[in-house]
Design a protein around this motif. Sequence first.
Motif, PDB file in Angstrom:
ATOM      1  N   ALA A 156       0.725  -1.245   0.038  1.00  0.00           N
ATOM      2  CA  ALA A 156       0.037  -0.090   0.121  1.00  0.00           C
ATOM      3  C   ALA A 156       0.966   1.075  -0.160  1.00  0.00           C
ATOM      4  CB  ALA A 156      -0.953   0.211   1.071  1.00  0.00           C
ATOM      5  N   ALA A 157       1.821   1.269   0.859  1.00  0.00           N
ATOM      6  CA  ALA A 157       2.739   2.391   0.878  1.00  0.00           C
ATOM      7  C   ALA A 157       3.593   2.669  -0.376  1.00  0.00           C
ATOM      8  CB  ALA A 157       3.806   2.198   2.190  1.00  0.00           C
ATOM      9  N   THR A 163      -4.515   5.446  -2.538  1.00  0.00           N
ATOM     10  CA  THR A 163      -4.669   4.140  -1.995  1.00  0.00           C
ATOM     11  C   THR A 163      -5.082   3.948  -0.766  1.00  0.00           C
ATOM     12  OG1 THR A 163      -2.649   3.204  -3.284  1.00  0.00           O
ATOM     13  CG2 THR A 163      -3.211   2.072  -1.430  1.00  0.00           C
ATOM     14  N   LEU A 221      -5.722   1.751   2.576  1.00  0.00           N
ATOM     15  CA  LEU A 221      -5.417   0.259   3.230  1.00  0.00           C
ATOM     16  C   LEU A 221      -6.651  -0.124   4.344  1.00  0.00           C
ATOM     17  CD1 LEU A 221      -3.325  -2.189   4.016  1.00  0.00           C
ATOM     18  CD2 LEU A 221      -2.283  -0.592   5.342  1.00  0.00           C
ATOM     19  N   LEU A 230      -1.737   7.772   0.733  1.00  0.00           N
ATOM     20  CA  LEU A 230      -2.261   6.593   1.418  1.00  0.00           C
ATOM     21  C   LEU A 230      -3.026   6.729   2.913  1.00  0.00           C
ATOM     22  CD1 LEU A 230      -2.097   3.529   2.181  1.00  0.00           C
ATOM     23  CD2 LEU A 230       0.207   4.002   3.597  1.00  0.00           C
ATOM     24  N   TYR A 252     -10.377   6.007  -4.830  1.00  0.00           N
ATOM     25  CA  TYR A 252      -8.980   5.543  -4.722  1.00  0.00           C
ATOM     26  C   TYR A 252      -8.644   4.717  -6.245  1.00  0.00           C
ATOM     27  CZ  TYR A 252      -9.288   6.667   0.058  1.00  0.00           C
ATOM     28  OH  TYR A 252      -9.321   7.222   1.337  1.00  0.00           O
ATOM     29  N   ALA A 266       1.322   4.050  -2.836  1.00  0.00           N
ATOM     30  CA  ALA A 266       1.111   5.469  -2.657  1.00  0.00           C
ATOM     31  C   ALA A 266       2.331   6.605  -2.995  1.00  0.00           C
ATOM     32  CB  ALA A 266       1.027   5.757  -1.024  1.00  0.00           C
TER      33      ALA A 266
END
Length: 273
Positions: A24-25, A34, A36, A82, A119, A28
């Motif tokens: 996820a990071a 994104t 999470l 994120l 997103y 981003a």
Amino acid sequence: MARIIAIAIPKGGVGKTTTAVNLAASLAVAEQRTLLIDMDSSGAAGLSLGFTEGTIKTGMFEVFNFISRMNHAIHKTELSFLDIVPANVQTLQREERLMRLADNRAILRSALQGAAENYDYVIVDCPPFLRGLTTNALTAADSVIIPVKSGHFSLDAVDKFFKFIEWIRDVANKSLSVEGILLTMHEPNTRVTDITTRELHSKYRRFMFESVIPKNTALTEACFYGKPAILYNANSRGSGAYLSLAREIIAHSHEHRSLPRVQHHAHEIGQQA
Ligand SMILES: Nc1ncnc2c1ncn2[C@@H]1O[C@H](COP(=O)(O)OP(=O)(O)O)[C@@H](O)[C@H]1O
Ligand SMILES: [Mg+2]
């Protein structure tokens, strides 16, 4: 519309949460919007990004209880692309209630309607069992990433999970696909690792990600300090591997978007071992 990816396999300690957080990071950092979602009541994904009890207002617990809409449970993170919805399950009573509510497998899918529009990717971290929460995630998802711990997995468990994914396709989500199988905590050149990796490749070659996540202490340390590895040590092999995974997934998404859904689904079934 977001691509919703569940990180799942009914086994603990294989790198699901580490993958969810760092993938996820990395998405981003590549400027993909994104979200999470922490679907494990232990709250490990939230903790890995520094969300402790005091910093969480609402989370999946409130969403599943229809106390809060998904949009109101979204928290910003240090990375501007994120966001996270933490679990927010602090007591065993809340955990028990969440498990009961999650027997309705359609809750996450309906809660994400609307929220997912903002997103490019929604990444869902799943618990180490199928019942309820993972089934919700697979019902809502476009695809699933299956992390397997290098040298310590059983092919039988992977086969069984593929069968479960087929069952979810039949009963709840016919467009669910397998994004890929990800080797985690990889230590090359040990005999067991080499043999088991070869077995996995010979059976599931088409599903294997090219990116492999090495065993790397920066990933564990980053989690301890409540940061994704890219913000803790951007030069570590671990953070580099997750950036490479993110690149693969972004490339896949472009292919998926240019292929009609039905055609993609048929293509994938044909590929299955
Ligand atoms: N690639 C890696 N290298 C070293 N340690 C890792 C790696 N991936 C995960 N870990 C560590 O292994 C443990 C289990 O990982 P975790 O992501 O929590 O698994 P799961 O969510 O499947 O239970 C954690 O302590 C985590 O920090
Ligand atoms: Mg976990």
